[in-house]
Design a protein around this motif. Structure first.
Motif, PDB file in Angstrom:
ATOM      1  N   SER A 261      34.895  31.202  45.798  1.00 18.25           N
ATOM      2  CA  SER A 261      33.632  30.778  46.410  1.00 18.25           C
ATOM      3  C   SER A 261      33.199  31.735  47.511  1.00 18.25           C
ATOM      4  O   SER A 261      32.023  32.089  47.620  1.00 18.25           O
ATOM      5  CB  SER A 261      33.762  29.358  46.972  1.00 18.25           C
ATOM      6  N   ARG A 262      34.142  32.171  48.330  1.00 15.79           N
ATOM      7  CA  ARG A 262      33.811  33.086  49.422  1.00 15.79           C
ATOM      8  C   ARG A 262      33.350  34.435  48.878  1.00 15.79           C
ATOM      9  O   ARG A 262      32.425  35.049  49.405  1.00 15.79           O
ATOM     10  CB  ARG A 262      35.017  33.244  50.346  1.00 15.79           C
ATOM     11  N   SER A 263      33.974  34.893  47.797  1.00 20.71           N
ATOM     12  CA  SER A 263      33.569  36.161  47.192  1.00 20.71           C
ATOM     13  C   SER A 263      32.156  36.064  46.623  1.00 20.71           C
ATOM     14  O   SER A 263      31.346  36.990  46.770  1.00 20.71           O
ATOM     15  CB  SER A 263      34.561  36.541  46.090  1.00 20.71           C
ATOM     16  N   ALA A 264      31.841  34.931  45.967  1.00 17.48           N
ATOM     17  CA  ALA A 264      30.502  34.742  45.410  1.00 17.48           C
ATOM     18  C   ALA A 264      29.452  34.696  46.521  1.00 17.48           C
ATOM     19  O   ALA A 264      28.361  35.272  46.391  1.00 17.48           O
ATOM     20  CB  ALA A 264      30.460  33.451  44.592  1.00 17.48           C
ATOM     21  N   LEU A 265      29.769  34.042  47.635  1.00 20.34           N
ATOM     22  CA  LEU A 265      28.827  33.977  48.754  1.00 20.34           C
ATOM     23  C   LEU A 265      28.580  35.360  49.351  1.00 20.34           C
ATOM     24  O   LEU A 265      27.448  35.697  49.710  1.00 20.34           O
ATOM     25  CB  LEU A 265      29.362  33.021  49.820  1.00 20.34           C
ATOM     26  N   ARG A 266      29.640  36.168  49.458  1.00 19.51           N
ATOM     27  CA  ARG A 266      29.466  37.532  49.983  1.00 19.51           C
ATOM     28  C   ARG A 266      28.534  38.342  49.097  1.00 19.51           C
ATOM     29  O   ARG A 266      27.658  39.063  49.584  1.00 19.51           O
ATOM     30  CB  ARG A 266      30.823  38.229  50.088  1.00 19.51           C
ATOM     31  N   LYS A 267      28.717  38.225  47.780  1.00 21.05           N
ATOM     32  CA  LYS A 267      27.858  38.983  46.878  1.00 21.05           C
ATOM     33  C   LYS A 267      26.415  38.507  46.968  1.00 21.05           C
ATOM     34  O   LYS A 267      25.479  39.318  46.955  1.00 21.05           O
ATOM     35  CB  LYS A 267      28.347  38.867  45.429  1.00 21.05           C
ATOM     36  N   ARG A 268      26.209  37.193  47.069  1.00 20.57           N
ATOM     37  CA  ARG A 268      24.852  36.666  47.188  1.00 20.57           C
ATOM     38  C   ARG A 268      24.160  37.209  48.435  1.00 20.57           C
ATOM     39  O   ARG A 268      22.982  37.598  48.387  1.00 20.57           O
ATOM     40  CB  ARG A 268      24.875  35.143  47.212  1.00 20.57           C
TER      41      ARG A 268
END
Length: 302
Positions: A261-268
């Motif tokens: 989840s944290r990785s997806a938020l960083r990419k967003r």
């Protein structure tokens, strides 16, 4: 030797789907990496095709006969699956183990959280928040509920004509009014332009391939690309930094152990603020040509 059950029509079909999706996944990943494909419609189309096309190529008639395997197939995977790896283990046993792990992972990630969510005690949301949500187009009948969670959480559910919005107390307490409005716009975007139907349709396709690691990966990537698309829709005509700040607050409130989840938020946040998104990353004719070639080639791999 491969056991007899491996040659049953159902098991053979499931293996062919995994084999074809693996080949497609390698081809698409290498292609996207080579052309530096940005987030956008082209990438979503490739990921959707990666979920759907193997079901078609594996179901082509006339591929299961012995004559086809011996005379026409370009690759007979049965010979590869029978390769010994040592200690009496063969490759097909590793494939079965991976498939079983994927099924367990699917149950853990999809079924268990759904059961837990049902036990959460939701309450009626503040009327001002409900009016704001219902003022959005298509959400006139939206059910707005409050979650007792202290984390920053906004989620949607329900059906197209009866949407449901869940907002946590943490979101109301830690997001500014403008940030909350922008995040609501993002959630609303999931229900526009056919995104709800496409996402749920592909989710069913992904469940049919719950044993397939490539399907799990491609659906996750597709969902991330939809989130990026909804981010763009939410900030259209607005300052993208508002949503960027909200996403950073959500990132900070997310458990550090939740790496995905944290990785997806960083990419967003990166795509939102850097503008690394183009719907025309690949010409439509190029996509059609590539998919047509795979549709012709893959049935000859058995």
């Amino acid at each position: 030797m491969i056991p007899a059950y491996w040659h049953s029509p159902l098991v053979a079909f499931l293996w062919q789907v995994m084999l074809h999706s693996s080949i497609m996944g390698i081809v698409f990943y290498a292609w996207a990496h080579r052309v530096h494909l940005p987030s956008g419609r082209s990438k979503r189309s490739l990921l959707a095709a990666l979920l759907v096309l193997p079901l078609l190529t594996a179901a082509m008639p006339g591929r299961t006969g012995l004559e086809f395997h011996e005379q026409f197939a370009w690759l007979d995977s049965g010979r590869i699956l029978a390769v010994p790896l040592g200690a009496g283990i063969r490759l097909y046993q590793i494939v079965l183990l991976v498939a079983l792990l994927m099924v367990v992972l699917t149950v853990w990630q999809e079924v268990v959280p759904a059961v837990r969510r049902r036990k959460t005690g939701f309450t009626k949301a503040p009327e001002e928040l409900a009016r704001l949500a219902r003022s959005l187009r298509g959400w006139e009948r939206c059910e707005v509920l409050m979650s007792p969670s202290g984390d920053i959480l906004l989620a949607t559910g329900g059906w197209p004509r009866h949407p449901r919005l869940i907002v946590s107390r943490g979101a109301l307490g830690r997001l500014s009014e403008d940030e909350l409005t922008t995040v609501l716009q993002h959630e609303h975007a999931h229900w526009q332009a056919g995104r709800w139907i496409r996402s749920h349709g592909l989710f069913l396709v992904r469940l049919l391939q719950c044993y397939n690691p490539v399907a799990l990966w491609s659906f996750r990537e597709y969902c991330l690309e939809v989130e990026i698309e909804c981010d763009a829709a939410a900030v259209s005509g607005r300052d993208p930094k508002l949503l960027g700040r909200a996403l950073l607050k959500i990132y900070e409130s997310t458990d550090r152990r939740d790496v995905a989840s944290r990785s997806a938020l960083r990419k967003r946040v990166d795509v939102l603020l850097e503008g690394d998104r183009r719907d025309d990353g690949l010409p439509g004719a190029t996509l059609v040509a590539a998919l047509s070639i795979l549709l012709v080639v893959l049935p000859w791999v058995v």
